[in-house]
Scaffold this motif. Structure first.
Motif, PDB file in Angstrom:
ATOM      1  N   LEU A 165       0.820  -1.200   0.000  1.00 56.42           N
ATOM      2  CA  LEU A 165       0.000   0.000   0.000  1.00 56.42           C
ATOM      3  C   LEU A 165       0.860   1.258   0.000  1.00 56.42           C
ATOM      4  CD1 LEU A 165      -2.531  -1.083   2.785  1.00 56.42           C
ATOM      5  CD2 LEU A 165      -3.017  -0.957   0.334  1.00 56.42           C
ATOM      6  N   GLU A 166       0.246   2.380  -0.354  1.00 62.88           N
ATOM      7  CA  GLU A 166       0.886   3.671  -0.147  1.00 62.88           C
ATOM      8  C   GLU A 166       0.776   4.006   1.339  1.00 62.88           C
ATOM      9  OE1 GLU A 166       2.540   5.517  -2.199  1.00 62.88           O
ATOM     10  OE2 GLU A 166       2.136   4.432  -4.060  1.00 62.88           O
ATOM     11  N   MET A 167       1.841   4.552   1.922  1.00 62.33           N
ATOM     12  CA  MET A 167       1.846   4.893   3.341  1.00 62.33           C
ATOM     13  C   MET A 167       2.333   6.322   3.516  1.00 62.33           C
ATOM     14  SD  MET A 167       3.530   1.491   5.087  1.00 62.33           S
ATOM     15  CE  MET A 167       5.031   1.596   4.086  1.00 62.33           C
ATOM     16  N   GLU A 168       1.617   7.074   4.331  1.00 61.30           N
ATOM     17  CA  GLU A 168       2.000   8.463   4.572  1.00 61.30           C
ATOM     18  C   GLU A 168       1.865   8.779   6.066  1.00 61.30           C
ATOM     19  OE1 GLU A 168       0.378  12.937   3.526  1.00 61.30           O
ATOM     20  OE2 GLU A 168       0.030  11.289   2.114  1.00 61.30           O
ATOM     21  N   PRO A 169       2.955   9.152   6.742  1.00 61.41           N
ATOM     22  CA  PRO A 169       2.840   9.540   8.159  1.00 61.41           C
ATOM     23  C   PRO A 169       2.012  10.809   8.300  1.00 61.41           C
ATOM     24  CG  PRO A 169       5.135   9.119   7.532  1.00 61.41           C
ATOM     25  CD  PRO A 169       4.349   9.201   6.259  1.00 61.41           C
ATOM     26  N   VAL A 170       1.059  10.798   9.225  1.00 57.28           N
ATOM     27  CA  VAL A 170       0.220  11.979   9.434  1.00 57.28           C
ATOM     28  C   VAL A 170       0.251  12.483  10.880  1.00 57.28           C
ATOM     29  CG1 VAL A 170      -1.360  11.697   7.499  1.00 57.28           C
ATOM     30  CG2 VAL A 170      -1.788  10.440   9.597  1.00 57.28           C
ATOM     31  N   PHE A 171       0.448  11.593  11.847  1.00 59.73           N
ATOM     32  CA  PHE A 171       0.531  11.991  13.244  1.00 59.73           C
ATOM     33  C   PHE A 171       1.648  11.213  13.933  1.00 59.73           C
ATOM     34  CE2 PHE A 171      -4.150  11.766  12.306  1.00 59.73           C
ATOM     35  CZ  PHE A 171      -4.335  13.124  12.114  1.00 59.73           C
ATOM     36  N   VAL A 172       2.096  11.725  15.066  1.00 60.18           N
ATOM     37  CA  VAL A 172       3.013  10.986  15.926  1.00 60.18           C
ATOM     38  C   VAL A 172       2.398  10.945  17.317  1.00 60.18           C
ATOM     39  CG1 VAL A 172       5.309  10.841  16.937  1.00 60.18           C
ATOM     40  CG2 VAL A 172       5.036  11.702  14.604  1.00 60.18           C
TER      41      VAL A 172
END
Length: 301
Positions: A165-172
């Motif tokens: 899948l495409e993965m994009e960090p949005v929160f930590v």
């Protein structure tokens, strides 16, 4: 003052850490520090109080936060006005319970106001289950907790699913062990003086991280509970340690005191298929990027 500086300010205000904010906005920490200093010089006030690595909003920072949120929302509306995405149909979004409670309300409200014609279906679940649902086209996208590298190496099938899948960090998120008020401070699981670990379902990444941590120096059984409120109620009995992200604990305003032990940062990823995404996905992605973290900041100031 520019929009990128405001985005960086919002990230630091959300995560209360330059290091975590740098990961969230895809920059190096030194650049984040410089941009915050430049913004403070431009405004002529200190926006943050520095206590070691912890960044806390000053009174002026809290005032500016309201305007920063409004500026980002207005910028998003302006982009849509000149380049409308014209989303339509249904968007199926999967999310962890914690993310739905602490991170999504602002984005969902903004999305509904801008695109009332889109039918947005929200599904709660554990990270592993949500990932599989995106792969099987049962969901269009999902917000999941990314397992640490060591856990991904141990579970190669989950790692393979993520890589598809495409993965994009949005929160930590700052993952915590929550302890009864009278429990002595701990340095490792060997210091625990409780009879069990309270967590959500087995597919929950937060649970797996906590179990791996506890397994190194103790043999605590895990009590499976259905909500974070139930976990805190179990902690209040005095014989249980719970696991949850700080953003959720901050929102709950629990009436009795608790102690916490940090397990470390955990990234929340937006995962989606490389192809066959509905027209509403890009609009949701843009709204999520513009509003991420807003509810947590308002709750913790």
């Amino acid at each position: 003052m520019d929009l990128s500086s405001i985005e960086i300010f919002l990230a630091v205000a959300s995560d209360r850490s330059v290091t975590k904010a740098a990961k969230a906005v895809g920059r190096v920490p030194s650049n984040v520090t410089t941009r915050i200093q430049q913004l403070e010089e431009d405004l002529g006030v200190s926006l943050f109080s520095r206590d070691g690595k912890k960044m806390t909003l000053t009174r002026e920072g809290e005032t500016f936060l309201t305007y920063a949120n409004r500026l980002m929302a207005l910028a998003l509306e302006a982009r849509q006005a000149v380049r409308p995405l014209a989303p339509s149909g249904t968007l199926r979004v999967g999310t962890m319970e914690s993310t739905a409670a602490s991170r999504l309300p602002a984005a969902l409200t903004q999305f509904n106001q801008m695109w009332p014609g889109v039918s947005l279906h929200l599904t709660m679940g554990a990270s592993r289950d949500l990932t599989r649902d995106v792969l099987s086209d049962a969901l269009d996208c999902a917000l999941i907790a990314r397992p640490p590298k060591t856990m991904r190496e141990e579970d190669s099938s989950f790692d393979a699913e993520l890589k598809a899948l495409e993965m994009e960090p949005v929160f930590v998120e700052d993952l915590l062990i929550v302890l009864p008020a009278g429990h002595p401070a701990i340095k490792s699981a060997a210091d625990l003086r409780v009879g069990s670990l309270a967590a959500l379902e087995p597919g929950c990444t937060y649970r797996r991280i906590a179990e791996n941590w506890a397994r190194k120096s103790s043999a605590l059984p895990t009590s499976e509970l259905g909500s974070y409120h139930a976990i805190l109620a179990s902690v209040a009995t005095g014989n249980t340690a719970g696991v949850m992200p700080r953003s959720v604990l901050d929102l709950m305003h629990w009436p009795t005191p608790v102690q916490t032990h940090q397990l470390g940062p955990v990234e929340t990823l937006l995962v989606y298929r490389r192809k066959d995404r509905p027209s509403a996905f890009d609009a949701f992605h843009e709204v999520l990027s513009a509003t991420k973290g807003r509810d947590v900041r308002l709750a913790t100031n």
